[in-house]
Design a protein around this motif. Structure first.
Motif, PDB file in Angstrom:
ATOM      1  N   GLU A 128       6.921  -7.214 -14.019  1.00 27.65           N
ATOM      2  CA  GLU A 128       6.100  -8.230 -13.825  1.00 27.65           C
ATOM      3  C   GLU A 128       4.845  -7.803 -13.049  1.00 27.65           C
ATOM      4  OE1 GLU A 128       8.955  -9.235 -10.489  1.00 27.65           O
ATOM      5  OE2 GLU A 128       9.141  -8.441 -12.619  1.00 27.65           O
ATOM      6  N   ALA A 129       4.686  -6.863 -12.321  1.00 29.26           N
ATOM      7  CA  ALA A 129       3.543  -6.261 -11.646  1.00 29.26           C
ATOM      8  C   ALA A 129       2.341  -6.208 -12.225  1.00 29.26           C
ATOM      9  CB  ALA A 129       3.917  -4.933 -10.878  1.00 29.26           C
ATOM     10  N   ALA A 130       1.478  -6.744 -11.632  1.00 26.34           N
ATOM     11  CA  ALA A 130       0.041  -6.778 -12.420  1.00 26.34           C
ATOM     12  C   ALA A 130      -0.474  -5.131 -12.089  1.00 26.34           C
ATOM     13  CB  ALA A 130      -0.928  -7.827 -11.771  1.00 26.34           C
ATOM     14  N   TRP A 131      -0.227  -4.671 -11.210  1.00 23.23           N
ATOM     15  CA  TRP A 131      -0.963  -2.987 -11.032  1.00 23.23           C
ATOM     16  C   TRP A 131       0.048  -2.688  -9.910  1.00 23.23           C
ATOM     17  CZ3 TRP A 131      -2.619  -2.710  -5.912  1.00 23.23           C
ATOM     18  CH2 TRP A 131      -3.101  -3.697  -5.169  1.00 23.23           C
ATOM     19  N   ALA A 132      -0.069  -1.160  -9.885  1.00 20.38           N
ATOM     20  CA  ALA A 132       0.751  -0.438  -8.798  1.00 20.38           C
ATOM     21  C   ALA A 132      -0.187   0.764  -8.269  1.00 20.38           C
ATOM     22  CB  ALA A 132       1.915   0.160  -9.590  1.00 20.38           C
ATOM     23  N   LEU A 133      -0.006   0.980  -7.170  1.00 22.40           N
ATOM     24  CA  LEU A 133      -0.855   2.450  -6.382  1.00 22.40           C
ATOM     25  C   LEU A 133       0.502   3.075  -5.914  1.00 22.40           C
ATOM     26  CD1 LEU A 133      -3.528   0.748  -4.481  1.00 22.40           C
ATOM     27  CD2 LEU A 133      -3.787   1.763  -6.611  1.00 22.40           C
ATOM     28  N   ARG A 134       0.337   4.616  -6.456  1.00 24.52           N
ATOM     29  CA  ARG A 134       1.220   5.250  -5.836  1.00 24.52           C
ATOM     30  C   ARG A 134       0.690   6.237  -4.694  1.00 24.52           C
ATOM     31  NH1 ARG A 134       3.533   8.843 -10.006  1.00 24.52           N
ATOM     32  NH2 ARG A 134       1.228   9.286 -10.354  1.00 24.52           N
ATOM     33  N   GLY A 135       1.705   6.876  -3.778  1.00 21.28           N
ATOM     34  CA  GLY A 135       1.305   7.527  -2.810  1.00 21.28           C
ATOM     35  C   GLY A 135       2.462   8.274  -2.332  1.00 21.28           C
ATOM     36  N   ALA A 192      12.244   8.021  -3.664  1.00 20.71           N
ATOM     37  CA  ALA A 192      12.043   8.626  -5.102  1.00 20.71           C
ATOM     38  C   ALA A 192      12.043   7.817  -6.145  1.00 20.71           C
ATOM     39  CB  ALA A 192      12.769   9.997  -5.222  1.00 20.71           C
ATOM     40  N   GLY A 193      13.288   6.896  -6.222  1.00 19.05           N
ATOM     41  CA  GLY A 193      13.343   6.090  -7.385  1.00 19.05           C
ATOM     42  C   GLY A 193      12.651   4.773  -7.577  1.00 19.05           C
ATOM     43  N   ALA A 194      12.131   4.532  -6.328  1.00 15.07           N
ATOM     44  CA  ALA A 194      11.067   3.516  -6.554  1.00 15.07           C
ATOM     45  C   ALA A 194      10.024   3.135  -7.595  1.00 15.07           C
ATOM     46  CB  ALA A 194      10.111   3.072  -5.195  1.00 15.07           C
ATOM     47  N   ALA A 195      10.502   2.066  -8.249  1.00  9.57           N
ATOM     48  CA  ALA A 195       9.397   1.541  -9.484  1.00  9.57           C
ATOM     49  C   ALA A 195       8.738   0.244  -9.380  1.00  9.57           C
ATOM     50  CB  ALA A 195      10.110   1.912 -10.723  1.00  9.57           C
TER      51      ALA A 195
END
Length: 153
Positions: free
Chosen positions: A18-25, A11-14
């Motif tokens: 410096e991440a160029a992009w992120a996908l959430r699921g 739940a707390g993962a972010a």
């Protein structure tokens, strides 16, 4: 090209700044499997992060609006009765481990994030699995996919 990919869970993962992009699921309750299929999957599916499984694939998928306009039982009929999606996947267990993340309800650009892990000696099996799934009736409802292959060093 990306030098690395991180899979963050919880739940707390972010993503790091410096991440160029992120996908959430999110993982969810099984939506299209019946009890017998759940039992069969549980008997042969192995977990992720096995030391020998140094290859992975992340395949985000977006389905068409026509898919989402179908009732759940109609989607189930296409998924398994017509396409044998679950049955095909079972043929490659335990060599190819997988996890499905749902993203549609989060407002993400893809409906599903499919994550696969396998050992290098099972790479041909994984390619055959993906080829077979892409030939099914269900695949006609895929609007977009991105196929990302990874190796753990």
């Amino acid at each position: 090209m990306a030098a690395r990919l991180a899979v963050l869970e919880g739940a707390g993962a972010a993503p790091p700044p410096e991440a160029a992009w992120a996908l959430r699921g999110v993982t969810s309750n099984p939506r299209y499997t019946n009890r017998a299929e759940l039992n069969a999957l549980g008997a042969v599916q192995q977990g992720l992060l096995r030391p020998q499984a140094t290859r992975a694939a992340l395949i985000p998928i977006r389905k068409t609006e026509a898919w989402w306009a179908l009732a759940q039982d109609e989607r189930r009929a296409i998924l398994e009765e017509q396409s044998r999606h679950i049955g095909i996947g079972m043929e490659y267990l335990p060599a190819v481990a997988r996890r499905l993340y749902h993203s549609r309800e989060l407002g993400e650009p893809f409906d599903f994030l499919t994550w696969f892990e396998y050992a290098p000696e099972h790479a041909a099996d994984f390619e055959e699995l993906v080829r077979r799934l892409r030939q099914t009736a269900e695949w006609a409802y895929v609007d977009r996919e991105v196929d990302i292959r990874l190796s753990r060093t």
